[in-house]
Motif scaffolding. Sequence first.
Motif, mmCIF file in Angstrom:
data_model
loop_
_atom_site.group_PDB
_atom_site.id
_atom_site.type_symbol
_atom_site.label_atom_id
_atom_site.label_comp_id
_atom_site.label_asym_id
_atom_site.label_seq_id
_atom_site.Cartn_x
_atom_site.Cartn_y
_atom_site.Cartn_z
ATOM 1 N N VAL A 5 0.824 -1.198 0.000
ATOM 2 C CA VAL A 5 0.000 0.000 0.000
ATOM 3 C C VAL A 5 0.871 1.267 0.000
ATOM 4 C CG1 VAL A 5 -1.761 1.278 1.266
ATOM 5 C CG2 VAL A 5 -1.880 -1.200 1.158
ATOM 6 N N VAL A 6 1.942 1.283 0.784
ATOM 7 C CA VAL A 6 2.803 2.465 0.870
ATOM 8 C C VAL A 6 3.886 2.383 -0.198
ATOM 9 C CG1 VAL A 6 4.422 3.734 2.328
ATOM 10 C CG2 VAL A 6 2.399 2.677 3.337
ATOM 11 N N ASN A 7 4.055 3.477 -0.961
ATOM 12 C CA ASN A 7 5.129 3.461 -1.954
ATOM 13 C C ASN A 7 5.981 4.710 -1.898
ATOM 14 O OD1 ASN A 7 3.395 5.287 -3.168
ATOM 15 N ND2 ASN A 7 3.822 4.554 -5.218
ATOM 16 N N TRP A 8 5.602 5.733 -1.101
ATOM 17 C CA TRP A 8 6.373 6.968 -1.046
ATOM 18 C C TRP A 8 6.048 7.702 0.242
ATOM 19 C CZ3 TRP A 8 10.406 8.866 -3.428
ATOM 20 C CH2 TRP A 8 10.706 10.225 -3.304
ATOM 21 N N PHE A 44 16.025 9.706 -0.017
ATOM 22 C CA PHE A 44 16.675 8.641 0.737
ATOM 23 C C PHE A 44 17.181 7.596 -0.249
ATOM 24 C CE2 PHE A 44 14.023 10.444 4.067
ATOM 25 C CZ PHE A 44 14.891 10.433 5.143
ATOM 26 N N PRO A 45 18.334 6.974 0.040
ATOM 27 C CA PRO A 45 18.827 5.936 -0.867
ATOM 28 C C PRO A 45 17.903 4.721 -0.836
ATOM 29 C CG PRO A 45 20.192 6.060 1.102
ATOM 30 C CD PRO A 45 19.197 7.180 1.188
ATOM 31 N N ALA A 52 8.914 0.762 -0.566
ATOM 32 C CA ALA A 52 8.696 2.198 -0.369
ATOM 33 C C ALA A 52 10.013 2.932 -0.162
ATOM 34 C CB ALA A 52 7.781 2.425 0.826
ATOM 35 N N THR A 53 10.062 4.130 -0.665
ATOM 36 C CA THR A 53 11.168 5.035 -0.405
ATOM 37 C C THR A 53 10.589 6.432 -0.282
ATOM 38 O OG1 THR A 53 13.399 5.692 -1.091
ATOM 39 C CG2 THR A 53 11.773 5.418 -2.837
ATOM 40 N N LEU A 73 12.107 3.919 9.166
ATOM 41 C CA LEU A 73 13.199 3.750 8.228
ATOM 42 C C LEU A 73 13.912 2.445 8.558
ATOM 43 C CD1 LEU A 73 14.655 7.380 8.359
ATOM 44 C CD2 LEU A 73 12.969 6.453 6.750
ATOM 45 N N MET A 74 14.191 1.624 7.548
ATOM 46 C CA MET A 74 14.848 0.329 7.742
ATOM 47 C C MET A 74 16.353 0.523 7.861
ATOM 48 S SD MET A 74 13.933 -2.754 7.995
ATOM 49 C CE MET A 74 14.558 -4.392 8.004
#
Length: 123
Positions: A5-8, A44-45, A52-53, A73-74
């Motif tokens: 669902v989350v992509n950005w 973010f890299p 997602a980013t 953030l991972m």
Amino acid sequence: MNKVVVNWFEIPTTDIKRAKAFYEQILDCQMQLVDIGGFDMCFFPGDPSAGATGALIAHETYTPNHAGTLVYLMTDDVAVPLAKVAAAGGKVLREKTQISPEHGFMGVFEDTEGNRVALHSNT
């Protein structure tokens, strides 16, 4: 509907150069400052095709917020960036904490802009 669902995501800043330096220091990465249609952004890299980013963003329509949505953030180990937060100008709000054996660890900090942001790692 896609399974993801989350992509950005976008983290608001009032001083994008300060925020860029903060995130580069705690995440040990390089971020490029770009102007996209009047919006200053630092990406973010990451590989968007892998999940997602997002970016830091500075624009008059964005306001940093401590009580809004919590972005995770991972990282390889939550403890590593958390150890750098205070020296970079932020504040640790929650030290590395195990979520559960199967879900890994998390920690929360406040960045230089006043945003509450979380970290997640499997170890």
